[in-house]
Enzyme design. Structure first.
Site, PDB file in Angstrom:
ATOM      1  N   SER A 107      -4.292   3.495  -5.620  1.00 31.68           N
ATOM      2  CA  SER A 107      -3.987   2.673  -4.455  1.00 31.68           C
ATOM      3  C   SER A 107      -5.254   2.218  -3.747  1.00 31.68           C
ATOM      4  O   SER A 107      -6.267   2.933  -3.724  1.00 31.68           O
ATOM      5  CB  SER A 107      -3.129   3.482  -3.474  1.00 31.68           C
ATOM      6  OG  SER A 107      -2.997   2.819  -2.233  1.00 31.68           O
ATOM      7  N   TYR A 130      -3.820  -4.538  -2.052  1.00 29.05           N
ATOM      8  CA  TYR A 130      -3.147  -5.181  -0.926  1.00 29.05           C
ATOM      9  C   TYR A 130      -3.909  -6.443  -0.562  1.00 29.05           C
ATOM     10  O   TYR A 130      -5.136  -6.485  -0.662  1.00 29.05           O
ATOM     11  CB  TYR A 130      -3.108  -4.254   0.292  1.00 29.05           C
ATOM     12  CG  TYR A 130      -2.124  -3.124   0.192  1.00 29.05           C
ATOM     13  CD1 TYR A 130      -0.760  -3.371   0.072  1.00 29.05           C
ATOM     14  CD2 TYR A 130      -2.551  -1.799   0.235  1.00 29.05           C
ATOM     15  CE1 TYR A 130       0.150  -2.328  -0.014  1.00 29.05           C
ATOM     16  CE2 TYR A 130      -1.648  -0.741   0.159  1.00 29.05           C
ATOM     17  CZ  TYR A 130      -0.296  -1.024   0.031  1.00 29.05           C
ATOM     18  OH  TYR A 130       0.597   0.008  -0.052  1.00 29.05           O
ATOM     19  N   THR A 156       0.518  -5.670  -4.661  1.00 27.48           N
ATOM     20  CA  THR A 156       1.676  -5.318  -3.845  1.00 27.48           C
ATOM     21  C   THR A 156       1.911  -6.402  -2.802  1.00 27.48           C
ATOM     22  O   THR A 156       1.025  -6.699  -1.998  1.00 27.48           O
ATOM     23  CB  THR A 156       1.464  -3.953  -3.161  1.00 27.48           C
ATOM     24  OG1 THR A 156       1.334  -2.951  -4.175  1.00 27.48           O
ATOM     25  CG2 THR A 156       2.648  -3.612  -2.275  1.00 27.48           C
ATOM     26  N   LYS A 252       4.107  -6.156  -7.564  1.00 32.76           N
ATOM     27  CA  LYS A 252       4.968  -5.062  -7.084  1.00 32.76           C
ATOM     28  C   LYS A 252       5.672  -5.459  -5.785  1.00 32.76           C
ATOM     29  O   LYS A 252       5.070  -6.073  -4.906  1.00 32.76           O
ATOM     30  CB  LYS A 252       4.130  -3.811  -6.862  1.00 32.76           C
ATOM     31  CG  LYS A 252       4.905  -2.577  -6.432  1.00 32.76           C
ATOM     32  CD  LYS A 252       3.981  -1.368  -6.373  1.00 32.76           C
ATOM     33  CE  LYS A 252       4.731  -0.098  -6.036  1.00 32.76           C
ATOM     34  NZ  LYS A 252       5.153  -0.052  -4.611  1.00 32.76           N
ATOM     35  N   HIS A 276       9.436  -0.303  -2.094  1.00 35.89           N
ATOM     36  CA  HIS A 276       8.364   0.512  -1.526  1.00 35.89           C
ATOM     37  C   HIS A 276       8.850   1.922  -1.219  1.00 35.89           C
ATOM     38  O   HIS A 276       8.467   2.544  -0.218  1.00 35.89           O
ATOM     39  CB  HIS A 276       7.786  -0.143  -0.263  1.00 35.89           C
ATOM     40  CG  HIS A 276       6.306   0.039  -0.102  1.00 35.89           C
ATOM     41  ND1 HIS A 276       5.390  -0.921  -0.481  1.00 35.89           N
ATOM     42  CD2 HIS A 276       5.569   1.074   0.381  1.00 35.89           C
ATOM     43  CE1 HIS A 276       4.164  -0.493  -0.220  1.00 35.89           C
ATOM     44  NE2 HIS A 276       4.255   0.725   0.303  1.00 35.89           N
TER      45      HIS A 276
END
Length: 381
Positions: A107, A130, A156, A252, A276
């Site tokens: 992440s 992100y 994402t 995602k 999520h």
């Protein structure tokens, strides 16, 4: 604890060993947590067709995800603050995934950095991104992922705004934890965790602090993240990131057939049906509920993956039967990590592999790539 046979066993042990704020961070949803619960509960409604007198020799779970060989069609999902479940958590999880033969996804909001994972593993891993307003930071993140030989970028899209998670607010979630009286009292009951944290320098967001402009310590990080998630995110940004990355792209956060078709138009290699983990829009459909409709909408135009609610190998095979090419596990491996470190992640993967293999056999199949709706009882999905 006695013999560990299920993911639930790992969850119970993790709850004993991980500080409350970090256990709650992993094990909670937003608002009423109805979508978080539905992600699990909707799997239970799907029933199998049991078959007998079928040759079950030489079974295999080997498959591929975005063209990459995998020991079983399961990847470790990107999860923030993984290194707060256990010291050096992302490194340990990545090592367990590499030994097992499944992808690990790091992440953006990890404790261990991209470079940390690359230094402690030899297999290419995936990196989750992100979209933030600071495009220079995004450019540098992408370059760092390339330098670390990441073989896929997981973009994402469902976190332009942050869902309200009541437990995080009540616990005063921070990394490292603030030394308030309630936190000190709770940490005193977690000596194993505390000793691990004392033995590592990795206690903050390794991909951000020291890399993003104006973020040199934790005091400036919370304000930076609240300001940086991009409310103006659009499919043009997806196109820009795809071109900038130049490699395999997985999107995602898809829960709608129209958005799935836009994924196809974007040229992405795969999409992940995901809400999520029930941590964003409470009241949304479960991931397994949305999966069949999205898989049908895109057909073979794009590879379909799924995330959310998987707690067993049986859940994995149900997702495969309803159109997923592969699935992601988040909470299960976090439970294993919090319970027993790298050994716990390996145990989690072993449990899922065993359940997946046995269920496939009971349904009369020898190859996981043959799984389709025929293994499910009509009317149960």
């Amino acid at each position: 604890m006695g013999i560990i046979t299920t993911i639930e066993d790992l969850r119970v042990l993790a709850k004993k060993r991980v500080p409350r704020m970090f256990y709650d961070y992993a094990d909670a949803g937003s608002w009423t947590e109805s979508t978080y619960r539905a992600n699990n509960e909707d799997f239970a409604k799907i029933k199998f067709r049991q078959r007998v007198a079928v040759n079950l020799e030489n079974r295999t779970l080997a498959s591929t995800m975005i063209g990459q060989n995998v020991a079983m069609p399961v990847a470790l999902a990107p999860t923030g603050l993984t290194g707060m479940q256990h010291a050096d958590g992302e490194i340990l999880a990545a090592k367990a995934a590499e030994k097992f033969g499944v992808p690990f996804t790091l992440s953006t909001m990890s404790i261990c950095s991209i470079e940390d994972i690359a230094a402690h593993t030899s297999a290419p891993f995936w990196f989750q991104l992100y979209v933030m307003k600071d495009r220079d930071f995004i450019n540098r993140l992408i370059d760092r992922a390339k330098a670390a030989r990441c073989s896929a970028l997981v973009l994402t899209l469902d976190l332009q705004v942050l869902g309200q998670r009541h437990k995080d607010l009540r616990n005063g979630l921070s990394a490292p934890p603030k030394l308030t009286l309630p936190n000190i009292i709770n940490l005193a009951t977690k000596p194993r965790w505390c000793l691990g944290m004392l033995g590592t320098p990795r206690r903050t967001f390794g991909n951000i602090v020291g890399h993003a402009t104006s973020v040199s310590d934790m005091s400036s990080l919370s304000s930076w993240t609240s300001q940086q998630f991009d409310l103006s995110l659009s499919w043009k940004d997806v196109e820009w990131i795809k071109q900038r990355w130049g490699g395999k792209l997985i999107i995602k956060g898809i829960m709608d057939a129209e958005d799935a078709r836009l994924c196809v138009e974007s040229g992405a290699d795969a999409l992940i049906v995901s809400n999520h983990g029930g941590r964003q829009l409470d009241g949304a459909e479960s991931s397994i509920g949305a999966l069949p409709r999205i898989a049908e909408a895109v057909g073979k135009q794009i590879e379909v993956h799924m995330d959310g609610g998987i707690r067993s190998g049986q859940d994995v095979i149900k997702a495969l039967a309803l159109g997923a090419k592969g699935v992601y596990i988040g909470r299960p491996f976090l439970y294993g990590l919090g319970a027993m470190g790298e050994q716990g992640v390996s145990k989690c993967l072993d449990i899922i592999r065993n359940e997946l293999d046995l269920t496939m056999a009971f349904c009369g199949l020898r190859d996981v790539r043959q799984v389709d709706r025929n293994i499910l009882l009509p009317g149960s999905f």
